[in-house]
Write an enzyme that holds these catalytic residues in place. Structure first.
Site, PDB file in Angstrom:
ATOM      1  N   ARG A 134       0.653   3.994  17.454  1.00  0.00           N
ATOM      2  CA  ARG A 134      -0.241   4.768  16.491  1.00  0.00           C
ATOM      3  C   ARG A 134       0.689   6.530  16.190  1.00  0.00           C
ATOM      4  NH1 ARG A 134       0.857   0.887  12.159  1.00  0.00           N
ATOM      5  NH2 ARG A 134      -0.952  -0.319  11.964  1.00  0.00           N
ATOM      6  N   ASP A 179       1.062  -1.289   0.031  1.00  0.00           N
ATOM      7  CA  ASP A 179       0.414   0.377  -0.103  1.00  0.00           C
ATOM      8  C   ASP A 179       1.012   1.164  -0.420  1.00  0.00           C
ATOM      9  OD1 ASP A 179      -2.381  -1.188   0.094  1.00  0.00           O
ATOM     10  OD2 ASP A 179      -2.904  -1.364   1.911  1.00  0.00           O
ATOM     11  N   ASP A 226      -6.877   3.344  12.248  1.00  0.00           N
ATOM     12  CA  ASP A 226      -5.340   3.815  11.730  1.00  0.00           C
ATOM     13  C   ASP A 226      -5.134   5.141  11.379  1.00  0.00           C
ATOM     14  OD1 ASP A 226      -4.226   2.201  13.052  1.00  0.00           O
ATOM     15  OD2 ASP A 226      -3.513   0.384  11.102  1.00  0.00           O
ATOM     16  N   SER A 246      -2.727  -9.385   6.882  1.00  0.00           N
ATOM     17  CA  SER A 246      -2.340  -8.618   7.458  1.00  0.00           C
ATOM     18  C   SER A 246      -1.291  -8.692   8.418  1.00  0.00           C
ATOM     19  CB  SER A 246      -3.519  -7.944   7.122  1.00  0.00           C
ATOM     20  OG  SER A 246      -3.097  -6.160   7.720  1.00  0.00           O
TER      21      SER A 246
HETATM   22  N1  ARG Z   1      -7.569  -3.793  15.600  1.00  0.00           N
HETATM   23  C1  ARG Z   1      -6.565  -3.322  16.000  1.00  0.00           C
HETATM   24  C2  ARG Z   1      -6.654  -1.907  15.652  1.00  0.00           C
HETATM   25  O1  ARG Z   1      -7.422  -1.170  15.676  1.00  0.00           O
HETATM   26  C3  ARG Z   1      -5.186  -3.836  15.487  1.00  0.00           C
HETATM   27  C4  ARG Z   1      -4.898  -3.133  13.597  1.00  0.00           C
HETATM   28  C5  ARG Z   1      -3.666  -3.901  13.133  1.00  0.00           C
HETATM   29  N2  ARG Z   1      -3.295  -3.911  11.498  1.00  0.00           N
HETATM   30  C6  ARG Z   1      -3.126  -5.007  11.046  1.00  0.00           C
HETATM   31  N3  ARG Z   1      -3.380  -4.710   9.377  1.00  0.00           N
HETATM   32  N4  ARG Z   1      -3.288  -6.146  11.231  1.00  0.00           N
HETATM   33  O2  ARG Z   1      -5.725  -1.687  16.534  1.00  0.00           O
END
Ligand code: ARG
Length: 398
Positions: free
Chosen positions: A94, A14, A123, A174
């Protein structure tokens, strides 16, 4: 001055696709990539650097591991950081990643930010909040969200633009990984009824294959954070990595939950957070020893609110500061030792001690005579007085 964009760069498909796009579709002459190391696998870090070089960006790798531990993981430990059973590993990283991007943008004088978040996840909220807090006038571009690009289109585009694709390893899962945990999404894991396959785990052994004898460890806390493991003092980073190893070897840390995302989507999430699954219960055990009954009850509410804010990435919300004022006021007492037994996927607290323990063996023991039990008689007599009165009235009214 060339038009400059700062791209939050992971080296994945991405964000790599964003590079030629920034030049060709958005007209930026200078693309600056920033990869923030919050405990990324070293191969991934190297891959990001190599791809950035190949694609001709001005690249910065920022080692933020210790900052992540001290300013993000430690506050999460103090707040027993959790959202719906998730220790917030991705969530708390993040804001730091965004902050580092902001620091670069301020230093070099950027005209815009770019990130690779989609419009479905959390995110985008977390990253953009931090960018807007510190650089309110700098536009933020999110091509994945604006263009809703499909994976197959991206792969085809990447091939056209000479972006190396990690073979078929642009894989079904992912994965987001940092010092506090791994998150695994995608593929058949999206089906809530599909049992997680063994291959998604990297830090934990299958609990069924874990050793037949339990591992016992001692964690020592000072001011609400772990400072020593089995009697050896070590910095937070090393301590977390050591706990990961011991917990992982005993199958501790696998999490499979349904999660309510910020946008309202309910999704199935899998995590691997061995250290969090040991350190947080230990921290809670110590709080249970040193806090009053009212503090414990109220802190559970404060912790829950803290978890919601951290999940939402509202790292600089004044409400978070308010909650932390309460949390931090308690922590100096959260000092002491916790013994834990790790066995085939479970982690049990088997002992705790603290110089601040609100516990007196002399008072509580069945054998002690210090507490004059005859004094309980009067207290017991008035117990539930109003409720008893109400029953009396109801009986009399027949
Ligand atoms: N759902 C989790 C969060 O919002 C993890 C997201 C992680 N992303 C991934 N591509 N695995 O914090």
């Amino acid at each position: 001055m060339p038009k400059t964009v700062v791209l939050v760069y992971s080296g994945g498909l991405d964000t790599s696709v964003c590079i030629p796009m920034m030049r060709e579709d958005y007209g930026f002459e200078r693309v600056v990539t920033v990869t923030v190391d919050v405990g990324l696998p070293p191969e991934e870090l190297k891959q990001a650097e190599e791809k950035a070089r190949l694609l001709g960006t001005e690249h910065y790798t920022i080692d933020a591991k210790r900052e992540f531990v001290e300013n993000y993981i430690f506050p999460a430990i103090k707040a027993n950081g959790d959202y719906q059973g998730y220790p917030l590993s991705t969530a708390i990283a993040r804001p730091l990643i965004a902050l580092k991007a902001v620091e670069v943008a301020q230093r070099i004088g950027a005209d815009a930010f770019c990130h690779g978040c989609t419009g479905k996840g959390n995110d985008q909220f977390r990253i953009e909040f931090v960018m807007r807090t510190f650089m309110p006038d700098t536009p933020i571009i999110a091509p994945m969200r604006e263009k809703t690009l499909t994976r197959s289109w991206e792969i085809e585009y990447a091939q056209r633009k000479g972006i190396p694709i990690g073979q078929s390893k642009e894989k079904i899962w992912s994965i987001d990984e940092n010092l506090w945990g791994r998150s695994i999404e995608g593929g058949r894991l999206e089906e809530p009824d599909f049992p997680p396959p063994e291959e998604i785990y990297q830090w934990t052994v299958d609990p069924r294959k874990a050793p037949d004898t339990p591992a016992e460890i001692t964690l020592e806390f000072e001011n609400g954070v772990p400072v020593a493991l089995n009697g050896t003092r070590m910095p937070g980073l090393e301590l977390i990595q050591e706990v990961h190893k011991i917990a992982g070897a005993n199958g501790v840390g696998r999490i499979d939950i349904m999660e309510d995302r910020m946008i309202g989507l309910k999704v199935r999430e899998n995590y691997e957070c061995p250290a969090a699954k040991v350190i947080i219960p230990a921290h809670q055990a110590l709080e249970a020893l040193v806090c009053t009954k009212e503090e414990r009850a109220f802190k559970a509410l404060v912790d829950q609110k803290w978890g919601e804010l951290a999940y939402a990435g509202l790292w600089y919300d004044p409400f978070k500061e308010d909650l932390e004022a309460f949390i931090n006021n308690i922590q100096p007492r959260v000092t002491g030792k916790v013994h834990l037994r790790l066995f085939k996927g479970s982690c049990a607290v088997i002992g705790r001690s603290s110089p601040y323990a609100l516990y007196s063996e002399d008072l509580a023991s069945f054998d002690s005579k210090t507490f004059d039990q005859s004094e309980a008689v009067g207290i017991v007599k008035t117990h539930g007085m109003q409720a008893r009165m109400w029953h009396l009235i109801r009986r009399n009214q027949g």
